[in-house]
Scaffold this motif. Structure first.
Motif, PDB file in Angstrom:
ATOM      1  N   VAL A  99       0.787  -1.264  -0.106  1.00  0.00           N
ATOM      2  CA  VAL A  99       0.070   0.119  -0.014  1.00  0.00           C
ATOM      3  C   VAL A  99       0.850   1.190   0.131  1.00  0.00           C
ATOM      4  CG1 VAL A  99      -1.720   1.417   1.206  1.00  0.00           C
ATOM      5  CG2 VAL A  99      -1.893  -1.107   1.348  1.00  0.00           C
ATOM      6  N   ASP A 100       0.546   1.928  -0.747  1.00  0.00           N
ATOM      7  CA  ASP A 100       1.329   3.366  -1.020  1.00  0.00           C
ATOM      8  C   ASP A 100       0.407   4.483  -1.461  1.00  0.00           C
ATOM      9  OD1 ASP A 100       1.121   2.917  -3.796  1.00  0.00           O
ATOM     10  OD2 ASP A 100       3.218   2.400  -4.087  1.00  0.00           O
ATOM     11  N   ALA A 101       0.767   5.507  -2.004  1.00  0.00           N
ATOM     12  CA  ALA A 101      -0.126   6.692  -2.370  1.00  0.00           C
ATOM     13  C   ALA A 101      -0.801   6.364  -3.456  1.00  0.00           C
ATOM     14  CB  ALA A 101       0.646   8.092  -2.803  1.00  0.00           C
ATOM     15  N   SER A 102      -0.585   5.468  -4.286  1.00  0.00           N
ATOM     16  CA  SER A 102      -1.465   5.098  -5.571  1.00  0.00           C
ATOM     17  C   SER A 102      -2.326   3.854  -5.396  1.00  0.00           C
ATOM     18  CB  SER A 102      -0.207   4.868  -6.680  1.00  0.00           C
ATOM     19  OG  SER A 102       0.395   3.686  -6.318  1.00  0.00           O
ATOM     20  N   GLY A 103      -2.008   3.044  -4.357  1.00  0.00           N
ATOM     21  CA  GLY A 103      -3.095   2.024  -3.751  1.00  0.00           C
ATOM     22  C   GLY A 103      -2.390   1.003  -3.339  1.00  0.00           C
ATOM     23  N   GLY A 104      -3.311   0.051  -3.231  1.00  0.00           N
ATOM     24  CA  GLY A 104      -2.820  -1.349  -2.714  1.00  0.00           C
ATOM     25  C   GLY A 104      -3.965  -2.148  -1.963  1.00  0.00           C
ATOM     26  N   ARG A 105      -3.800  -3.198  -1.387  1.00  0.00           N
ATOM     27  CA  ARG A 105      -5.011  -4.011  -0.950  1.00  0.00           C
ATOM     28  C   ARG A 105      -4.688  -4.233   0.573  1.00  0.00           C
ATOM     29  NH1 ARG A 105      -8.754  -3.929  -4.379  1.00  0.00           N
ATOM     30  NH2 ARG A 105      -8.578  -4.665  -6.234  1.00  0.00           N
ATOM     31  N   ILE A 106      -5.765  -4.082   1.344  1.00  0.00           N
ATOM     32  CA  ILE A 106      -5.694  -4.775   2.690  1.00  0.00           C
ATOM     33  C   ILE A 106      -6.818  -5.514   3.244  1.00  0.00           C
ATOM     34  CG2 ILE A 106      -4.587  -2.567   3.672  1.00  0.00           C
ATOM     35  CD1 ILE A 106      -7.458  -1.660   4.769  1.00  0.00           C
ATOM     36  N   LYS A 107      -6.631  -6.148   4.597  1.00  0.00           N
ATOM     37  CA  LYS A 107      -7.952  -6.971   4.903  1.00  0.00           C
ATOM     38  C   LYS A 107      -8.268  -6.301   6.212  1.00  0.00           C
ATOM     39  CE  LYS A 107      -9.332 -11.828   5.732  1.00  0.00           C
ATOM     40  NZ  LYS A 107      -9.268 -12.946   5.522  1.00  0.00           N
ATOM     41  N   GLU A 111     -12.725  -8.513   5.198  1.00  0.00           N
ATOM     42  CA  GLU A 111     -13.008  -8.403   4.087  1.00  0.00           C
ATOM     43  C   GLU A 111     -11.774  -7.808   3.216  1.00  0.00           C
ATOM     44  OE1 GLU A 111     -16.434  -5.904   4.104  1.00  0.00           O
ATOM     45  OE2 GLU A 111     -17.751  -7.329   4.215  1.00  0.00           O
ATOM     46  N   VAL A 112     -11.549  -8.066   1.913  1.00  0.00           N
ATOM     47  CA  VAL A 112     -10.640  -7.407   1.255  1.00  0.00           C
ATOM     48  C   VAL A 112     -10.935  -6.176   0.779  1.00  0.00           C
ATOM     49  CG1 VAL A 112      -8.961  -7.334  -0.718  1.00  0.00           C
ATOM     50  CG2 VAL A 112      -9.613  -9.550   0.656  1.00  0.00           C
ATOM     51  N   TRP A 113     -10.128  -4.735   0.861  1.00  0.00           N
ATOM     52  CA  TRP A 113     -10.455  -3.516   0.519  1.00  0.00           C
ATOM     53  C   TRP A 113      -9.244  -2.944  -0.218  1.00  0.00           C
ATOM     54  CZ3 TRP A 113     -14.536   0.243   2.163  1.00  0.00           C
ATOM     55  CH2 TRP A 113     -15.242  -0.227   3.215  1.00  0.00           C
ATOM     56  N   SER A 114      -9.828  -2.060  -1.016  1.00  0.00           N
ATOM     57  CA  SER A 114      -8.419  -1.126  -1.541  1.00  0.00           C
ATOM     58  C   SER A 114      -8.290  -0.111  -0.851  1.00  0.00           C
ATOM     59  CB  SER A 114      -8.975  -0.658  -3.035  1.00  0.00           C
ATOM     60  OG  SER A 114     -10.202   0.177  -2.845  1.00  0.00           O
ATOM     61  N   GLU A 136     -12.910   6.506   1.890  1.00  0.00           N
ATOM     62  CA  GLU A 136     -13.242   7.521   0.734  1.00  0.00           C
ATOM     63  C   GLU A 136     -13.817   6.351  -0.496  1.00  0.00           C
ATOM     64  OE1 GLU A 136     -10.272   9.975  -0.320  1.00  0.00           O
ATOM     65  OE2 GLU A 136     -10.043  10.933   1.049  1.00  0.00           O
ATOM     66  N   GLY A 137     -15.338   6.270  -0.478  1.00  0.00           N
ATOM     67  CA  GLY A 137     -15.766   5.554  -1.450  1.00  0.00           C
ATOM     68  C   GLY A 137     -15.431   3.964  -0.959  1.00  0.00           C
ATOM     69  N   ALA A 138     -14.972   3.187  -1.725  1.00  0.00           N
ATOM     70  CA  ALA A 138     -14.588   1.973  -1.510  1.00  0.00           C
ATOM     71  C   ALA A 138     -13.145   1.538  -1.235  1.00  0.00           C
ATOM     72  CB  ALA A 138     -14.760   1.019  -2.588  1.00  0.00           C
ATOM     73  N   THR A 139     -12.325   2.793  -0.768  1.00  0.00           N
ATOM     74  CA  THR A 139     -11.058   2.728  -0.460  1.00  0.00           C
ATOM     75  C   THR A 139     -10.761   3.394   0.879  1.00  0.00           C
ATOM     76  OG1 THR A 139     -10.595   3.422  -2.803  1.00  0.00           O
ATOM     77  CG2 THR A 139      -8.802   3.657  -1.315  1.00  0.00           C
ATOM     78  N   ALA A 140     -10.053   2.256   1.526  1.00  0.00           N
ATOM     79  CA  ALA A 140      -9.481   3.005   3.152  1.00  0.00           C
ATOM     80  C   ALA A 140      -8.353   3.683   3.037  1.00  0.00           C
ATOM     81  CB  ALA A 140      -9.422   1.473   3.768  1.00  0.00           C
ATOM     82  N   ILE A 141      -8.162   4.713   3.607  1.00  0.00           N
ATOM     83  CA  ILE A 141      -7.297   5.471   3.876  1.00  0.00           C
ATOM     84  C   ILE A 141      -6.186   5.068   5.202  1.00  0.00           C
ATOM     85  CG2 ILE A 141      -6.297   7.712   3.823  1.00  0.00           C
ATOM     86  CD1 ILE A 141      -7.785   7.235   1.453  1.00  0.00           C
ATOM     87  N   VAL A 142      -5.215   4.664   4.915  1.00  0.00           N
ATOM     88  CA  VAL A 142      -4.542   4.112   6.099  1.00  0.00           C
ATOM     89  C   VAL A 142      -3.112   4.848   6.516  1.00  0.00           C
ATOM     90  CG1 VAL A 142      -5.360   1.760   5.450  1.00  0.00           C
ATOM     91  CG2 VAL A 142      -3.078   2.707   4.628  1.00  0.00           C
ATOM     92  N   ILE A 143      -2.766   4.777   7.695  1.00  0.00           N
ATOM     93  CA  ILE A 143      -1.441   5.058   8.477  1.00  0.00           C
ATOM     94  C   ILE A 143      -0.754   3.998   9.085  1.00  0.00           C
ATOM     95  CG2 ILE A 143      -2.052   7.542   8.522  1.00  0.00           C
ATOM     96  CD1 ILE A 143      -2.593   7.147  11.567  1.00  0.00           C
TER      97      ILE A 143
END
Length: 143
Positions: A99-107, A111-114, A136-143
């Protein structure tokens, strides 16, 4: 009409105030109805009309002055039980794909989330635990 005691008229007034309470869902009508019931009690105890009206006014105004601010304060509070997307904020997740600024996948929550990183210069590798700060929508913002 003179044969009916004053306390009965107070109860009729309380019932009449209950109708707009139900129709409009304005709690102030309920508080006025309680004031009318207090007037009926004072009337049944044998006090004069001036004290009955004074009791009605004092009880109604006191209820409105005390209950309305409490109800308004509770109306502004967020619900204690978060559901949906709100329930996912603050939870931990495991990185499945980088996962970086352009995207990735997490559990997240089974559930699997972008996902994408909040910090654009940061990347999270597979297996690393991250915290979800926003959705944001179907994307999780993570730190």
């Amino acid at each position: 009409m003179n044969d009916i005691d004053a306390w009965v008229w107070w109860l009729v007034g309380a019932a009449a105030l209950g109708i707009p309470l139900v129709v409009t869902a304005m709690p102030e009508f309920g508080m006025l109805a309680v004031g009318a019931v207090a007037g009926a009690v004072v009337s049944a105890l044998g006090f004069d009309a001036v004290l009955q009206v004074l009791t009605f006014v004092v009880v109604s105004v006191a209820l409105i002055a005390v209950v309305r601010p409490i109800a308004a304060r509770h109306g502004r509070q967020r619900p204690q039980l978060a559901t949906g997307v709100e329930a996912l904020k603050g939870r931990q997740a495991v990185v499945l794909e980088r996962v970086d600024a352009s995207g990735g996948r997490i559990k997240l929550a089974g559930e699997v989330w972008s996902a994408r990183a909040l910090d654009t210069g940061r990347a999270y590798e597979v297996g690393q635990e991250v915290d979800v700060v926003d959705i944001e929508g179907a994307t999780a913002i993570v730190i």
